[in-house]
Design a protein around this motif. Sequence first.
Motif, PDB file in Angstrom:
ATOM      1  N   GLY A  19      82.721  58.240   5.134  1.00  0.00           N
ATOM      2  CA  GLY A  19      81.710  57.574   4.326  1.00  0.00           C
ATOM      3  C   GLY A  19      80.625  56.846   5.071  1.00  0.00           C
ATOM      4  N   CYS A  20      80.530  57.029   6.362  1.00  0.00           N
ATOM      5  CA  CYS A  20      79.451  56.384   7.113  1.00  0.00           C
ATOM      6  C   CYS A  20      78.117  57.004   6.699  1.00  0.00           C
ATOM      7  CB  CYS A  20      79.632  56.578   8.606  1.00  0.00           C
ATOM      8  SG  CYS A  20      81.042  55.706   9.266  1.00  0.00           S
ATOM      9  N   GLN A  21      77.178  56.161   6.409  1.00  0.00           N
ATOM     10  CA  GLN A  21      75.839  56.607   6.054  1.00  0.00           C
ATOM     11  C   GLN A  21      75.023  56.648   7.343  1.00  0.00           C
ATOM     12  OE1 GLN A  21      75.172  57.540   2.874  1.00  0.00           O
ATOM     13  NE2 GLN A  21      77.333  57.094   2.546  1.00  0.00           N
ATOM     14  N   VAL A  22      75.073  57.774   8.025  1.00  0.00           N
ATOM     15  CA  VAL A  22      74.433  57.918   9.331  1.00  0.00           C
ATOM     16  C   VAL A  22      73.379  59.010   9.262  1.00  0.00           C
ATOM     17  CG1 VAL A  22      74.842  58.425  11.773  1.00  0.00           C
ATOM     18  CG2 VAL A  22      76.618  57.287  10.454  1.00  0.00           C
ATOM     19  N   THR A  23      72.173  58.697   9.689  1.00  0.00           N
ATOM     20  CA  THR A  23      71.145  59.713   9.828  1.00  0.00           C
ATOM     21  C   THR A  23      71.553  60.617  10.980  1.00  0.00           C
ATOM     22  OG1 THR A  23      69.460  58.168   9.065  1.00  0.00           O
ATOM     23  CG2 THR A  23      68.696  60.095  10.300  1.00  0.00           C
ATOM     24  N   LYS A  24      71.447  61.919  10.801  1.00  0.00           N
ATOM     25  CA  LYS A  24      71.904  62.846  11.836  1.00  0.00           C
ATOM     26  C   LYS A  24      71.104  62.631  13.130  1.00  0.00           C
ATOM     27  CE  LYS A  24      73.115  67.047  10.894  1.00  0.00           C
ATOM     28  NZ  LYS A  24      73.119  68.495  10.599  1.00  0.00           N
ATOM     29  N   PRO A  25      71.799  62.253  14.207  1.00  0.00           N
ATOM     30  CA  PRO A  25      71.122  62.056  15.488  1.00  0.00           C
ATOM     31  C   PRO A  25      70.565  63.371  16.038  1.00  0.00           C
ATOM     32  CG  PRO A  25      73.299  61.020  15.488  1.00  0.00           C
ATOM     33  CD  PRO A  25      73.213  61.890  14.272  1.00  0.00           C
ATOM     34  N   ALA A  26      69.481  63.278  16.782  1.00  0.00           N
ATOM     35  CA  ALA A  26      68.853  64.466  17.378  1.00  0.00           C
ATOM     36  C   ALA A  26      69.836  65.207  18.275  1.00  0.00           C
ATOM     37  CB  ALA A  26      67.609  64.058  18.161  1.00  0.00           C
ATOM     38  N   VAL A  27      70.697  64.471  18.974  1.00  0.00           N
ATOM     39  CA  VAL A  27      71.653  65.119  19.872  1.00  0.00           C
ATOM     40  C   VAL A  27      72.597  66.027  19.084  1.00  0.00           C
ATOM     41  CG1 VAL A  27      73.354  63.226  19.878  1.00  0.00           C
ATOM     42  CG2 VAL A  27      73.227  64.771  21.832  1.00  0.00           C
ATOM     43  N   ILE A  28      72.971  65.647  17.882  1.00  0.00           N
ATOM     44  CA  ILE A  28      73.840  66.479  17.044  1.00  0.00           C
ATOM     45  C   ILE A  28      73.082  67.720  16.586  1.00  0.00           C
ATOM     46  CG2 ILE A  28      75.117  66.596  14.864  1.00  0.00           C
ATOM     47  CD1 ILE A  28      76.541  65.009  17.101  1.00  0.00           C
ATOM     48  N   SER A  29      71.842  67.558  16.187  1.00  0.00           N
ATOM     49  CA  SER A  29      71.024  68.712  15.789  1.00  0.00           C
ATOM     50  C   SER A  29      70.876  69.690  16.948  1.00  0.00           C
ATOM     51  CB  SER A  29      69.652  68.258  15.311  1.00  0.00           C
ATOM     52  OG  SER A  29      69.776  67.492  14.135  1.00  0.00           O
ATOM     53  N   ARG A  30      70.642  69.163  18.142  1.00  0.00           N
ATOM     54  CA  ARG A  30      70.502  70.035  19.319  1.00  0.00           C
ATOM     55  C   ARG A  30      71.792  70.805  19.571  1.00  0.00           C
ATOM     56  NH1 ARG A  30      68.362  65.336  22.905  1.00  0.00           N
ATOM     57  NH2 ARG A  30      66.407  64.925  21.865  1.00  0.00           N
ATOM     58  N   LEU A  31      72.933  70.111  19.497  1.00  0.00           N
ATOM     59  CA  LEU A  31      74.221  70.765  19.724  1.00  0.00           C
ATOM     60  C   LEU A  31      74.478  71.840  18.670  1.00  0.00           C
ATOM     61  CD1 LEU A  31      76.371  67.669  20.690  1.00  0.00           C
ATOM     62  CD2 LEU A  31      75.777  69.590  22.187  1.00  0.00           C
ATOM     63  N   GLU A  32      74.172  71.555  17.413  1.00  0.00           N
ATOM     64  CA  GLU A  32      74.378  72.526  16.337  1.00  0.00           C
ATOM     65  C   GLU A  32      73.516  73.768  16.523  1.00  0.00           C
ATOM     66  OE1 GLU A  32      75.627  69.596  12.645  1.00  0.00           O
ATOM     67  OE2 GLU A  32      73.512  70.086  12.927  1.00  0.00           O
ATOM     68  N   GLN A  33      72.354  73.607  17.140  1.00  0.00           N
ATOM     69  CA  GLN A  33      71.426  74.720  17.347  1.00  0.00           C
ATOM     70  C   GLN A  33      71.660  75.426  18.678  1.00  0.00           C
ATOM     71  OE1 GLN A  33      67.548  72.982  16.848  1.00  0.00           O
ATOM     72  NE2 GLN A  33      68.026  72.258  14.798  1.00  0.00           N
ATOM     73  N   GLY A  34      72.671  74.978  19.435  1.00  0.00           N
ATOM     74  CA  GLY A  34      72.978  75.606  20.714  1.00  0.00           C
ATOM     75  C   GLY A  34      72.040  75.212  21.840  1.00  0.00           C
ATOM     76  N   GLN A  35      71.274  74.148  21.626  1.00  0.00           N
ATOM     77  CA  GLN A  35      70.347  73.673  22.657  1.00  0.00           C
ATOM     78  C   GLN A  35      71.058  72.686  23.583  1.00  0.00           C
ATOM     79  OE1 GLN A  35      67.204  71.876  20.402  1.00  0.00           O
ATOM     80  NE2 GLN A  35      66.415  73.816  19.670  1.00  0.00           N
ATOM     81  N   GLU A  36      70.500  72.520  24.761  1.00  0.00           N
ATOM     82  CA  GLU A  36      71.055  71.531  25.684  1.00  0.00           C
ATOM     83  C   GLU A  36      70.754  70.135  25.156  1.00  0.00           C
ATOM     84  OE1 GLU A  36      69.772  72.305  29.679  1.00  0.00           O
ATOM     85  OE2 GLU A  36      71.123  74.012  29.837  1.00  0.00           O
ATOM     86  N   PRO A  37      71.752  69.255  25.137  1.00  0.00           N
ATOM     87  CA  PRO A  37      71.592  67.949  24.505  1.00  0.00           C
ATOM     88  C   PRO A  37      71.155  66.822  25.432  1.00  0.00           C
ATOM     89  CG  PRO A  37      73.874  68.295  25.043  1.00  0.00           C
ATOM     90  CD  PRO A  37      73.137  69.547  25.451  1.00  0.00           C
ATOM     91  N   TRP A  38      70.826  67.134  26.678  1.00  0.00           N
ATOM     92  CA  TRP A  38      70.478  66.056  27.600  1.00  0.00           C
ATOM     93  C   TRP A  38      69.222  65.329  27.130  1.00  0.00           C
ATOM     94  CZ3 TRP A  38      65.710  66.364  29.800  1.00  0.00           C
ATOM     95  CH2 TRP A  38      65.117  67.615  29.887  1.00  0.00           C
ATOM     96  N   MET A  39      69.089  64.082  27.597  1.00  0.00           N
ATOM     97  CA  MET A  39      67.964  63.232  27.210  1.00  0.00           C
ATOM     98  C   MET A  39      67.416  62.512  28.436  1.00  0.00           C
ATOM     99  SD  MET A  39      69.784  61.545  23.944  1.00  0.00           S
ATOM    100  CE  MET A  39      71.415  61.816  24.601  1.00  0.00           C
ATOM    101  N   GLU A  40      66.237  61.987  28.284  1.00  0.00           N
ATOM    102  CA  GLU A  40      65.685  61.124  29.315  1.00  0.00           C
ATOM    103  C   GLU A  40      66.499  59.830  29.325  1.00  0.00           C
ATOM    104  OE1 GLU A  40      63.419  62.107  31.429  1.00  0.00           O
ATOM    105  OE2 GLU A  40      63.066  63.986  30.364  1.00  0.00           O
ATOM    106  N   GLU A  41      66.619  59.210  30.485  1.00  0.00           N
ATOM    107  CA  GLU A  41      67.432  57.994  30.604  1.00  0.00           C
ATOM    108  C   GLU A  41      66.969  56.902  29.638  1.00  0.00           C
ATOM    109  OE1 GLU A  41      68.994  54.896  34.026  1.00  0.00           O
ATOM    110  OE2 GLU A  41      68.153  56.817  34.619  1.00  0.00           O
ATOM    111  N   GLU A  42      65.659  56.756  29.453  1.00  0.00           N
ATOM    112  CA  GLU A  42      65.137  55.738  28.551  1.00  0.00           C
ATOM    113  C   GLU A  42      65.583  56.001  27.109  1.00  0.00           C
ATOM    114  OE1 GLU A  42      62.982  57.674  30.524  1.00  0.00           O
ATOM    115  OE2 GLU A  42      63.094  56.244  32.162  1.00  0.00           O
ATOM    116  N   GLU A  43      65.665  57.286  26.756  1.00  0.00           N
ATOM    117  CA  GLU A  43      66.088  57.658  25.409  1.00  0.00           C
ATOM    118  C   GLU A  43      67.555  57.269  25.184  1.00  0.00           C
ATOM    119  OE1 GLU A  43      66.175  61.664  22.586  1.00  0.00           O
ATOM    120  OE2 GLU A  43      65.539  61.824  24.669  1.00  0.00           O
TER     121      GLU A  43
END
Length: 79
Positions: free
Chosen positions: A44-68
Amino acid sequence: MGSLSFRDVAVGFTQKEWQQLDPMQRTLYRDVMLENYSHLVSVGCQVTKPAVISRLEQGQEPWMEEEEILGWSFPGNCS
C-alpha cells in the motif's frame, strides 16, 4: 514505527560502479530492486515509480550520475 520509503531499500550505482559489476551481479541488482519496489507497492505504499525502476523494466542500464544518487527523492508515503 516510522515510515518506510523506496530510498530506504534502494541502491544506486554510478556508471563507473555499474561497469565493475559482472552480468550475474547486474541481474541480481535488477531482480532485487524490482522486487523491493513491488513489495512496497503491494503493502500500500503510495510511491511514484522511480526512474531507476522504469529503466530496469525497459532493460536499460540503471546507473546515475553521483549527484542524482545523492539527491534521490521519491515522492510518496508508506507508514
